[in-house]
Write an enzyme that holds these catalytic residues in place. Sequence first.
Site, PDB file in Angstrom:
ATOM      1  N   GLU A 440       0.834  -1.200   0.000  1.00 33.19           N
ATOM      2  CA  GLU A 440       0.000   0.000   0.000  1.00 33.19           C
ATOM      3  C   GLU A 440       0.868   1.249   0.000  1.00 33.19           C
ATOM      4  OE1 GLU A 440      -2.857   2.426   3.149  1.00 33.19           O
ATOM      5  OE2 GLU A 440      -2.326   0.341   3.548  1.00 33.19           O
ATOM      6  N   ASP A 514      -1.273  -1.200   5.605  1.00 36.85           N
ATOM      7  CA  ASP A 514      -1.159  -0.580   6.924  1.00 36.85           C
ATOM      8  C   ASP A 514      -2.159  -1.171   7.902  1.00 36.85           C
ATOM      9  OD1 ASP A 514       0.771   1.022   5.864  1.00 36.85           O
ATOM     10  OD2 ASP A 514      -0.492   2.799   5.657  1.00 36.85           O
ATOM     11  N   ASP A 516      -4.383   0.151   9.724  1.00 31.79           N
ATOM     12  CA  ASP A 516      -5.420   1.126  10.054  1.00 31.79           C
ATOM     13  C   ASP A 516      -6.647   0.853   9.191  1.00 31.79           C
ATOM     14  OD1 ASP A 516      -4.673   1.986   7.550  1.00 31.79           O
ATOM     15  OD2 ASP A 516      -3.803   3.884   8.214  1.00 31.79           O
ATOM     16  N   ASP A 518      -7.881   2.414   6.525  1.00 31.00           N
ATOM     17  CA  ASP A 518      -7.628   2.433   5.086  1.00 31.00           C
ATOM     18  C   ASP A 518      -6.887   1.178   4.635  1.00 31.00           C
ATOM     19  OD1 ASP A 518      -8.912   4.812   4.651  1.00 31.00           O
ATOM     20  OD2 ASP A 518      -7.114   6.047   4.846  1.00 31.00           O
TER      21      ASP A 518
END
Length: 819
Positions: A440, A514, A516, A518
């Site tokens: 990402e 990641d 998180d 997103d």
Amino acid sequence: MENLPTPATPAAPSSSSGDYDAGAITKLEGAEAVRKRPGMYIGDTVHYGLHKLVYEVVDNSVDEALAGHCTDIEVVIHVDGSLSVQDNGRGIPVGPHPDPKFKGKDTLDVVLTELHAGSKFGNGAYKVSGGLHGVGVTCVNFLSEWFKVRIQRAGKVYEHSYARGVPQDAVTVVGETDKRGTLISFKPDPTIMEVVDFNFETLSQRMRELAFLNAGLRIVIRDMRIGKEHEFKFDGGIVSFVEYINKAKEALHDKPIHFSTEREGLALEIALQWNDGYDERIYTFANNINTHEGGTHLSGMKAALTRTLNTYAEKSGVWKDLKETPTGEDAREGLSAVISVKLSNPQFEGQTKTKLGNSEVKGLVEQMVNDQLATFLEENPIVAKKIVMKIGDATRARIAARKARETVRRKGILDGGSLPGKLADCQSRDPSESELYLVEGDSAGGSAKQGRDRRNQAILPLRGKILNVEKARFEKMLTSAEIVTLITALGTGIGREDYDPTKARYHRIILMTDADVDGSHIRTLLLTFFYRQMPELIQSGYLYIAQPPLYKVTRNKKDLYVKDQRGLNDYLLRIASDHSRVVTPGGELGGSELRSLLEKVLTYEERLEKLAARRDARVVDALVQGSSLNVATLSNEALLGEQVAQLRAYLQMRMPDTLGRMETAIVDDPEAQAKKLVVKTDINGGLRQSVFDHAFLSSPEYQELASLHDAFASLGKAPYKVKVGDGEVLALSVQEVLEAVRKDAQKGLGLQRYKGLGEMNPEQLWETTMNPATRTLLQVRVEDAVESDEIFSLLMGEAVEPRREFIERNALNVQNLDI
């Protein structure tokens, strides 16, 4: 026990040189035969064979349901690795067997220790059954470390137990009841089975299938190790199955097309419903067995479906503007279907014996589907028109997709001749050793490119969120630059005509995003792409998810990377055991002894949390630590009353607020010829009832808690002195000991929770996430195909309402919410 036959004449002794003579010929029977060659009976001694043990027991309960005598089945995976299956059928017969060859042996022993002894061999007890070999539950007994059975029948409760197939006692009456049924509990023998950990998803899929295939049968499966539970009951049978598959999609017609018919000894039941999606989902069964690899019944259905729909459409003139005749794939776009056949002598083939091979089935199914579907289309013109119009749209989309693919190919992107510029490829050209990291963002992609092993690790950075292929047709997918880049890098091609999974350039495709919201979204979009467009790569075991560390812990200017919360707990316990001491009446603990104690306390807290779903965990804890309640206590009402008084005293000391609205009652439990304790407590303003009876107190879950408490009891009576740093803390329980030392261990620590891979430099990323010697990869597998399909449709599909309901239903289970 085994009734080995006595030879008429002594066998000639085998020569010591290993000659092949009469003495080399031996015959194995009973438990010895099964334990010596388990693969002959259950397939293998790993995952397939382990779960086959469960299916054999459950199939007996299903046979009771098929015969009209059972409505409920409950499967429980216990914390000690054992499993239990309970039904409300007639109960296995007990009492001396009438056949003289069994010499008065109890019928229960005959059922559980004699191979090929059962009630499915034509005497009328079962008209239809899941299997006819008669070795099922007997093999489970022979391959179990221990095997226990509890039967409710004719007003009595009977119990019996075995160890590796050997009876440990006589069949015993232990109580009275007005219920009926059978409870079988067993623990696979680790000396025979290479794998002994049951997989909840694998079992759950089979239980769901059985519930769908047996309308009205309620099946509950519960995993006490992880606190997960599913309940299945479908009054509509396979019609409910199709509705279930389509529940997160928009169906083209309200009710599935359903028909059941029989011809030449073959019974066929089929349910069909088209939706506005682009994937076909067809599940096939033969005699209740999931034929994952299809077979002749699937071939017959597909052939009939295409021909019948084409014939109808040509007569109605709906496809006059089509430039090509729709194919079978066009006809099945957006189709959800279930096919179930029952036949007397099924022949299975394929690697896992889940492909129906009876040659006569194809023609019979084709004829029956032709007749039934043609009649339905004629009688339901509105539904028929919607279906053929959907097929026409699929044909036009296929033509458009071909043109889009050709356009992309003309630009030289998909032909494999030129790899994407953003791909940092590896040096190796051997797919079996090559890895592709899908990373990402450009920042993390840059770190990964610098930190990788160039010999066999390729890096493809992805910018932003890729297209949600769940909501997009194929031709739109090819307009997405990120997806085209991904397809080109993989080298497999895409689409019905070009896709070839054997051409994959990498046999490890690793999603690295990641930690998180997103990152989770991007990972889900990628999983959706692979699941819908390249499922064979998942089936081949090529798809992985990287597991970057969640925390960086800094102590004494040294950094340590920790994968998750459990890893952080382990690290803190190591510090605590090195720097703390606990003074108890039994002596002082530190080092490895203290760490062992703290690990037990952690396990104790985790187990209590799992039990909280069905009982008040505060009361369970108080019973374990504040009283000596056990199975024997339930037989003595006076003793039980004393235990209740001890329970109240413990709660008064530890949690006086709990007593505010707590009610206790001792009631009769005739099934156990004893009493049971019922406790009602106030939770969030409402009364919660917890029942402590013979079944719960003898369960592996409670026994483990009691065993852990025994370890705590050896410390002596609280309070305990916890020496931390330069001071002391007084702890009234082992839980408070854990809390005190963990709090002290956190002093002076620098704790950083990672959210982005870009927060790591190349060396850190290599060491924590990409180095094969130290990294952790999570392999993506599809254990439960129906649930996987439902989740992707639910989370990524067009329908909003089912997604909202899912979020509301699971809101309280969310952990580590990132906002």
